[in-house]
Design an enzyme around this catalytic site. Structure first.
Site, mmCIF file in Angstrom:
data_model
loop_
_atom_site.group_PDB
_atom_site.id
_atom_site.type_symbol
_atom_site.label_atom_id
_atom_site.label_comp_id
_atom_site.label_asym_id
_atom_site.label_seq_id
_atom_site.Cartn_x
_atom_site.Cartn_y
_atom_site.Cartn_z
ATOM 1 N N ASP A 181 0.865 -1.171 0.000
ATOM 2 C CA ASP A 181 0.000 0.000 0.000
ATOM 3 C C ASP A 181 0.910 1.231 0.000
ATOM 4 O O ASP A 181 2.124 1.141 0.185
ATOM 5 C CB ASP A 181 -0.962 -0.014 1.196
ATOM 6 C CG ASP A 181 -2.174 0.900 0.945
ATOM 7 O OD1 ASP A 181 -2.152 1.674 -0.038
ATOM 8 O OD2 ASP A 181 -3.149 0.839 1.718
HETATM 9 C C1 BGC Z 1 -5.051 3.196 0.323
HETATM 10 C C2 BGC Z 1 -5.243 2.145 -0.730
HETATM 11 C C3 BGC Z 1 -5.194 2.781 -2.094
HETATM 12 C C4 BGC Z 1 -3.868 3.499 -2.246
HETATM 13 C C5 BGC Z 1 -3.665 4.132 -3.605
HETATM 14 C C6 BGC Z 1 -3.832 4.063 0.063
HETATM 15 O O1 BGC Z 1 -3.782 5.142 0.928
HETATM 16 O O2 BGC Z 1 -4.979 2.572 1.587
HETATM 17 O O3 BGC Z 1 -6.454 1.457 -0.513
HETATM 18 O O4 BGC Z 1 -5.408 1.847 -3.095
HETATM 19 O O5 BGC Z 1 -3.786 4.505 -1.261
HETATM 20 O O6 BGC Z 1 -4.432 5.241 -3.794
#
Ligand code: BGC
Length: 744
Positions: A278
């Site tokens: 993530d």
């Molecule tokens: C989130 C993810 C997301 C990623 C990309 C993160 O802050 O937890 O779920 O896909 O950002 O935007």
């Protein structure tokens, strides 16, 4: 001429066939060849994902072969430009994969996932994801960071909006439907986008519902609850990618959790796609206190099995040194690059790297909007309908009040980057359009937004309400109050919305409250004060039309809650599939007000409940009303004693005993009464949507393979244990006839 034509056709078909049917083995061969040619730097490049914030810099990085993916480009020209650099200006021409959070629609916004889950309609949910893929892929996006299949049992957690609720079975079914919709029949189809199940794992169990917070899930809970939807997605839905979670479970951040990523995901489930971290979750391992610095964080993530790093750049910075220091091996790097390349091959990116970009042809198509309207209709839950006040019987004057009646941005919900509010149909707009000519509609928002505390317009609202036959009151929360990092410790309606309702009650005009929100809110008071309540979640672009259709009976509500509604925050966590405890309570046996003053220590009750709010929720999982009524006939089991390989057939007659055509979501629950570990008091094992005309009846049959009763028991092996089981068929987790059977 003809001959040439046929030859060309033959070659085209051959070409299509070979690209569509490229076997896994031939892909592995292609990867072998490519890997042999790749320098270490080129391999590291594949493992690096850039964010689209600064494309000028990105173009240079891509040209140096130091990027495998870019996140959040939504302009097809920019996507093609970046891709051209990767394909034509790097030594090996490996295409980029463009990712984006396409969560519940791209341009045409569907209800939030929690709303979609309320439909208990996987076909519809799959179609919605297909539309999202069709719209998104036209911009070059071939990878979405969805579905989020975290089990979510705490409505304080803002990301509950993105989830399918509290139940592993429902989440598995809905998650698989979304994956199928995104990925299409064949990943190499240009309108297919790779799905990314997230967040692996346990992120939804954050202590106190505070986002990013620690979790304490045991291995058995992981396997029996939190990992169930992921296991299904990998084994049955051909999931292409997985994202690690932000949380540390039992002290181990997910991006460094070798047990989850290697032992379970790769070894036990044989996952062949790739794992992405993530956003900066690798460098955050330093903040967790799990790595001394970014270099050690990279080492732990690589060794745990995180194939691609989202934005935090430690792989580019440290892989070479880590290899020299023998902290990681080239075999691990090769394996991780192989996982990434496999998905790129499967997506057909090598053959088909560019995008046409015919945006006008696909955005907001009529059929997309129709589907979004249907999805919203099927996600709206009728919680109360006193004296059958709904559907509305053509009132002369309607007062439309409240901050969410005409909030085109907010009704789209969280995680909307690309949907535009100018395309949103609000309840006010839809009601005016559909009934404006026949009914006098008077509108006053009273509060500008959900948190507004200015009561200046209350007296005006009361006057409008007095003159109306019915009040349609649109309350709830703005989209920004749910979603990532938007956790709340108080789930009552924001601002002075409750006061507004209380003020309107005094006018004696009947009130239909429609709540638009990203989570279950604690609305016990408001439900009591309203004559009818519809829970519309954040229903998306076409939410207004759907609400209007339901209010006037063009559509009959069928949705059921995919999550328990607590009466108050203190009851959380509250979920239907809990364990029984040694002292289960039935109802509220003792209550706060019945305790005498200076009562001596008493063992009265001695059951597991709250003195001040009992054991019952406000609304149970699976609950939802219809304008019609259904009668469930007696349950018939094909057998009462079964073997582990048997299939149990459960049948009963369902009758529509009301005035309207309607759909009932019939639910099948079981309880394994005694096992090597204590198991939940009820577990959903099946559901069906049954549509019946007024007075029509139908024999409904469920086929339950006994193998579906398997779980990870005391020896941590998944199997069915012999013994007695209870089974319920009902309209919610709190209702239904109980029968029993035995497995030998
Ligand atoms: C989130 C993810 C997301 C990623 C990309 C993160 O802050 O937890 O779920 O896909 O950002 O935007």
């Amino acid at each position: 001429m003809k001959k040439g034509y046929f030859l060309a056709l033959f070659l085209i078909i051959l070409g299509l066939k070979t690209s569509a049917q490229t076997s896994n083995a031939s892909i592995e061969k292609k990867i072998d060849l490519l890997l042999k040619k790749m320098t270490l730097k080129e391999k590291i490049g594949q493992m690096n994902q850039l964010s689209a914030d600064d494309m000028e810099t990105n173009f240079k990085v891509i040209q140096q072969g130091m990027a495998g993916s870019v996140l959040s480009i939504t302009n097809p020209e920019i996507a093609n430009k970046a891709q051209k650099i990767a394909v034509e200006q790097t030594r090996l021409g490996i295409p980029l994969i463009f990712g984006r959070d396409v969560i519940h629609g791209f341009k045409t916004i569907f209800p939030i996932p929690l709303g979609q889950a309320s439909s208990f309609n996987p076909d519809l949910v799959e179609k919605a994801a297909r539309v999202a893929a069709i719209e998104a892929s036209e911009t070059g996006i071939r990878w979405t960071f969805a579905p989020m299949i975290d089990i979510a049992r705490d409505p304080r957690w803002g990301r509950i909006a993105e989830s399918c609720g509290e139940d592993p079975y429902l989440t598995s079914v809905m998650g698989a439907a979304m994956i199928n919709g995104f990925q299409g029949k064949d990943l190499s189809d240009p309108s297919s986008i790779a799905a990314c199940a997230k967040h692996f794992a346990g992120y939804g169990a954050a202590e106190g519902g505070r986002d990013y917070n620690t979790t304490a899930i045991t291995e058995r809970q992981f396997r029996n609850v939190y990992l169930v939807p992921f296991e299904e997605a990998v084994k049955k839905a051909n999931l292409a990618t997985i994202m690690t979670a932000f949380n540390a479970n039992d002290g181990i951040p997910s991006s460094g959790n070798e047990f989850l990523l290697k032992q379970i995901l790769r070894k036990e489930w044989n996952f062949k796609g790739f794992v992405v971290s993530d956003w900066a979750s690798i460098t955050e391992m330093v903040d967790h206190g799990f790595s001394a610095d970014n270099k050690e964080a990279a080492e732990k993530a690589i060794n745990a099995g995180v194939d691609m790093e989202m934005v935090s750049g430690t792989y580019v910075a440290y892989i070479e040194t880590l290899l020299k220091e023998k902290k990681i091996t080239i075999e691990t790097i090769n394996e991780e690059v192989r996982n990434i390349l496999r998905v790129k091959f499967k997506l057909g990116l090598f053959e088909n790297p560019y995008v046409k970009g015919n945006l006008k042809e696909v955005f907001y198509k009529e059929e997309h909007l129709k589907l979004a309207e249907k999805a919203a209709e099927e996600s709206i839950v009728l919680l109360k309908n006193e004296a059958q006040i709904l559907p509305l019987k053509k009132p002369k004057t309607i007062a439309i009040l409240g901050p969410l009646a005409d909030a085109p941005h907010d009704q789209m919900g969280t995680w909307v980057f690309d949907g535009e509010k100018k395309h949103t149909v609000t309840p006010l707009a839809a009601l005016k359009e559909q009934y404006g000519n026949e009914i006098k509609i008077v509108y006053e928002p009273v509060l500008k937004y959900s948190r507004d505390k200015d009561s200046t317009a209350f007296s005006k609202a009361r006057q409008i309400a007095k003159d109306a036959d019915i009040i349609l009151l649109f309350l709830g929360e703005e989209s920004i109050l749910s979603g990532e990092a938007h956790s709340l410790s108080d789930l009552n309606l924001q601002g002075i919305q409750s006061e507004l309702l209380a003020a309107l009650v005094k006018t004696k005009t009947p009130i239909v409250t429609v709540i638009l929100a990203g989570r279950p809110l604690t609305i016990e008071k408001e439900v009591k004060l309203s004559n009818a309540v519809l829970y519309a979640w954040h229903p998306g672009t076409m939410g207004g039309s759907a609400i209007a259709n339901i209010l006037f009976g063009k559509a009959n509500p069928s949705a059921k809650l995919p999550i328990t509604f607590p009466k108050n925050v203190g009851q959380i966590p509250m979920y239907y599939n809990h364990l029984n405890t040694g002292r289960p309570a039935e109802g509220s046996e003792l209550n706060l007000n019945s305790i005498p003053i200076e009562a001596s220590q008493t063992s009265l009750g001695n059951k597991s409940y709250y003195l001040d709010s009992g054991t019952d929720p406000l609304f149970a999982f699976g609950f939802g009303l219809s304008y019609t009524s259904f009668e469930y006939g007696r349950i018939n089991l094909s057998k009462n004693v079964l073997k582990k390989e048997d299939i149990l057939e459960i049948s009963f007659t369902l009758k529509n005993t009301g005035k309207y055509k309607g759909t009932e979501i019939v639910q099948l629950y079981i309880r394994d009464i005694a096992a090597s570990i204590a198991l939940p008091v009820k577990e959903l094992k099946g559901f069906q949507r049954i549509e019946l005309q007024s007075n029509e009846e139908e024999k409904v049959t469920f086929k339950l393979p006994i193998s579906d009763l398997a779980f990870y028991g005391i020896d941590m092996k998944k199997k069915v244990e012999a013994g007695k089981f209870d089974l319920w068929i009902g309209s919610s987790s709190a209702k239904g006839e109980k029968v029993s059977f035995e497995v030998q």
